[in-house]
Design a protein around this motif. Structure first.
Motif, PDB file in Angstrom:
ATOM      1  N   PRO A 319       8.858  -7.542   5.302  1.00 17.55           N
ATOM      2  CA  PRO A 319       8.366  -6.225   5.723  1.00 17.55           C
ATOM      3  C   PRO A 319       7.015  -5.877   5.128  1.00 17.55           C
ATOM      4  O   PRO A 319       6.163  -5.272   5.802  1.00 17.55           O
ATOM      5  N   GLY A 320       6.781  -6.269   3.860  1.00 15.08           N
ATOM      6  CA  GLY A 320       5.495  -5.971   3.245  1.00 15.08           C
ATOM      7  C   GLY A 320       4.337  -6.676   3.916  1.00 15.08           C
ATOM      8  O   GLY A 320       3.251  -6.115   4.091  1.00 15.08           O
ATOM      9  N   LEU A 321       4.554  -7.918   4.328  1.00 18.74           N
ATOM     10  CA  LEU A 321       3.490  -8.664   5.004  1.00 18.74           C
ATOM     11  C   LEU A 321       3.260  -8.131   6.411  1.00 18.74           C
ATOM     12  O   LEU A 321       2.122  -8.112   6.890  1.00 18.74           O
ATOM     13  N   ALA A 322       4.321  -7.718   7.096  1.00 14.76           N
ATOM     14  CA  ALA A 322       4.140  -7.116   8.419  1.00 14.76           C
ATOM     15  C   ALA A 322       3.344  -5.823   8.308  1.00 14.76           C
ATOM     16  O   ALA A 322       2.437  -5.554   9.116  1.00 14.76           O
ATOM     17  N   ASP A 323       3.640  -5.018   7.301  1.00 16.76           N
ATOM     18  CA  ASP A 323       2.903  -3.781   7.077  1.00 16.76           C
ATOM     19  C   ASP A 323       1.445  -4.077   6.753  1.00 16.76           C
ATOM     20  O   ASP A 323       0.535  -3.422   7.271  1.00 16.76           O
ATOM     21  N   SER A 324       1.206  -5.065   5.887  1.00 18.14           N
ATOM     22  CA  SER A 324      -0.169  -5.422   5.516  1.00 18.14           C
ATOM     23  C   SER A 324      -0.940  -5.985   6.702  1.00 18.14           C
ATOM     24  O   SER A 324      -2.147  -5.716   6.865  1.00 18.14           O
ATOM     25  N   LEU A 325      -0.273  -6.757   7.542  1.00 17.68           N
ATOM     26  CA  LEU A 325      -0.928  -7.323   8.716  1.00 17.68           C
ATOM     27  C   LEU A 325      -1.449  -6.222   9.638  1.00 17.68           C
ATOM     28  O   LEU A 325      -2.637  -6.210  10.019  1.00 17.68           O
ATOM     29  N   LEU A 326      -0.581  -5.277  10.003  1.00 19.48           N
ATOM     30  CA  LEU A 326      -1.004  -4.199  10.899  1.00 19.48           C
ATOM     31  C   LEU A 326      -1.998  -3.265  10.220  1.00 19.48           C
ATOM     32  O   LEU A 326      -2.944  -2.780  10.853  1.00 19.48           O
ATOM     33  N   HIS A 327      -1.815  -3.003   8.939  1.00 20.83           N
ATOM     34  CA  HIS A 327      -2.723  -2.104   8.238  1.00 20.83           C
ATOM     35  C   HIS A 327      -4.147  -2.652   8.235  1.00 20.83           C
ATOM     36  O   HIS A 327      -5.102  -1.921   8.526  1.00 20.83           O
ATOM     37  N   ASN A 328      -4.299  -3.917   7.906  1.00 23.12           N
ATOM     38  CA  ASN A 328      -5.644  -4.505   7.841  1.00 23.12           C
ATOM     39  C   ASN A 328      -6.286  -4.603   9.214  1.00 23.12           C
ATOM     40  O   ASN A 328      -7.492  -4.396   9.357  1.00 23.12           O
ATOM     41  N   LEU A 329      -5.500  -4.912  10.252  1.00 23.35           N
ATOM     42  CA  LEU A 329      -6.065  -4.981  11.604  1.00 23.35           C
ATOM     43  C   LEU A 329      -6.500  -3.603  12.081  1.00 23.35           C
ATOM     44  O   LEU A 329      -7.603  -3.441  12.642  1.00 23.35           O
ATOM     45  N   LEU A 330      -5.671  -2.590  11.882  1.00 23.68           N
ATOM     46  CA  LEU A 330      -6.024  -1.233  12.311  1.00 23.68           C
ATOM     47  C   LEU A 330      -7.185  -0.682  11.487  1.00 23.68           C
ATOM     48  O   LEU A 330      -8.108  -0.052  12.034  1.00 23.68           O
ATOM     49  N   TYR A 331      -7.144  -0.921  10.191  1.00 23.82           N
ATOM     50  CA  TYR A 331      -8.219  -0.408   9.346  1.00 23.82           C
ATOM     51  C   TYR A 331      -9.546  -1.087   9.688  1.00 23.82           C
ATOM     52  O   TYR A 331     -10.610  -0.447   9.655  1.00 23.82           O
ATOM     53  N   ASN A 332      -9.507  -2.354  10.032  1.00 20.19           N
ATOM     54  CA  ASN A 332     -10.727  -3.065  10.438  1.00 20.19           C
ATOM     55  C   ASN A 332     -11.290  -2.468  11.729  1.00 20.19           C
ATOM     56  O   ASN A 332     -12.511  -2.282  11.869  1.00 20.19           O
TER      57      ASN A 332
END
Length: 422
Positions: A319-332
């Motif tokens: 779950p942490g990696l899924a959250d980090s994946l979407l967070h970095n893509l959206l933030y970018n």
């Protein structure tokens, strides 16, 4: 080019040269031997005729005119080659002839003895054909034997090469190679095994140092950030106009250092495969949660987010990696967007695509995923967002790609996760 192919080329070249030289030497050697035999037979016939003349017997012409010729006219003496017609076969037949002078019954006579070379040439062709066939058979047998032996003897080398190709240092295990009978390959396997053991030891030391450094620096950074926040709230700063900006810059630098620390720690944990716990996740639900968290930032920059979910995939991941994946893509997409722009998120069973408008970026697109890669040198971001996305993709076998459409001036990041769909 394979080593076996390269060595076979040299063998073929050498054998071809030796084959040609041996064939030529064989031909001329057999031909010389057969001609020498013919010359000896002609010499024996000459000695026989000379004995007849000395005994006073007359020279009688043979019915085979092409084998024994008498002439009262002088002729060139010695051995020579000539060609005579064959009236029966209607061909020209090569002959070897010997011409010499005799004093028969008080009159000089020039005698010419001839012997056909047809039998000699036929014998030469048969012998040479057999020898060439044997040489060709030997040549082919050597090549086949060399190929078979090379494939068998080099089998252990290819096994070692395959083990190296599939070796993963992150498994924390050295290579376990067998000990072949061939000494050179045994030494190679031993050296590679020792090298892998040193690599694992160094990797473990580096991993332990990274984990310790991350743990030891996390607490001081948190203390510094908390104390700076309290210091910024002190009323005495209002009396000193120069102190507040300095503390604000120091607080901002501390926050950037904290974000950098967190990002590097996350990358280190991904590379060390410390996210073994996985569970089925609904990507659309995770996306909704991240959008709600980033809603204030979207409103502050006047950005519109459009979601299109064709089929929400269920991914088996941490779950942490899924959250980090979407967070970095959206933030970018938020960080590199235009004022008043939009963000389009498209989810299908095969991939996740996030696009946003913006001018073209110069440089090699493949380098955008490098660590500390920034589009602007003065940006506050540490430049690790896309690197984290790529590391998460590599961890789960996702393919992360970047594309730019010049027509609509849109940047698109695509994560293809079909191989890892749960």
């Amino acid at each position: 080019m394979k080593l076996l192919t390269a060595t076979n080329r040299y063998y073929l070249g050498l054998v071809a040269v030796l084959f040609a030289v041996a064939s030529g030497a064989l031909y001329y050697g057999i031909n010389a031997a057969l001609r020498h035999e013919v010359d000896e037979q002609l010499g024996l016939h000459r000695a026989q005729l000379e004995r007849l003349v000395r005994a006073g017997e007359p020279l009688v012409a043979t019915p085979f005119a092409d084998q024994f010729v008498l002439s009262a006219r002088p002729r060139r003496l010695g051995l020579a080659d000539t060609i005579l017609p064959d009236n029966h076969e209607h061909t020209w037949v090569p002959h070897r002839q010997l011409t010499f002078r005799l004093q028969a019954q008080g009159q000089p006579q020039w005698v010419t003895l001839r012997k056909s070379l047809v039998e000699t040439n036929d014998l030469l062709a048969v012998v040479l054909g057999i020898m060439l066939a044997v040489l060709a058979l030997l040549f082919g047998s050597v090549l086949l034997l060399n190929r078979w032996l090379s494939g068998r003897l080099w089998r252990q080398f290819y096994r070692t090469l395959a083990a190296l190709r599939h070796y993963d240092l992150q498994q924390h295990q050295p290579l376990a190679l067998s000990k072949p009978r061939i000494k050179e390959f045994a030494e190679l396997n031993l050296a590679v095994t020792h090298l892998s053991e040193r690599l694992v030891a160094d990797y473990e030391s580096l991993r332990e140092f990274t984990a310790n450094a991350a743990h030891e620096t996390q607490t001081p950074l948190a203390i510094m950030q908390a104390q700076l926040e309290q210091l910024l709230q002190v009323s005495a700063l209002a009396d000193d106009p120069t102190a507040a900006p300095l503390l604000a810059d120091l607080y901002g630098a501390t926050r950037r250092l904290s974000r950098l620390h967190q990002a590097l720690g996350l990358l280190s944990k991904i590379e060390n495969r410390q996210f073994a716990q996985v569970q089925p996740l609904d990507l659309a639900a995770v996306l909704d949660e991240k959008v709600n968290q980033l809603e204030p930032l979207l409103e502050a920059r006047g950005l519109r987010l459009h979601r299109q979910v064709d089929q929400a995939p269920v991914l088996t991941m941490h779950p942490g990696l899924a959250d980090s994946l979407l967070h970095n893509l959206l933030y970018n997409a938020i960080k590199h967007n235009q004022p008043g722009g939009d963000i389009t998120v498209h989810i299908s069973a095969a991939a996740l695509e996030i696009s946003n408008p913006g001018p073209a970026i110069s440089g090699d697109p493949s380098r955008f995923f490098e660590r500390f890669r920034k589009h602007h040198a003065a940006a506050e971001s540490p430049g690790l967002g896309l690197s984290i996305v790529q590391q998460i993709g590599a961890y789960y076998g996702f393919a992360v790609t970047y594309g730019y459409a010049a027509a609509g001036q849109r940047h698109t990041l695509r994560v293809a996760f079909r191989p890892a769909v749960g």
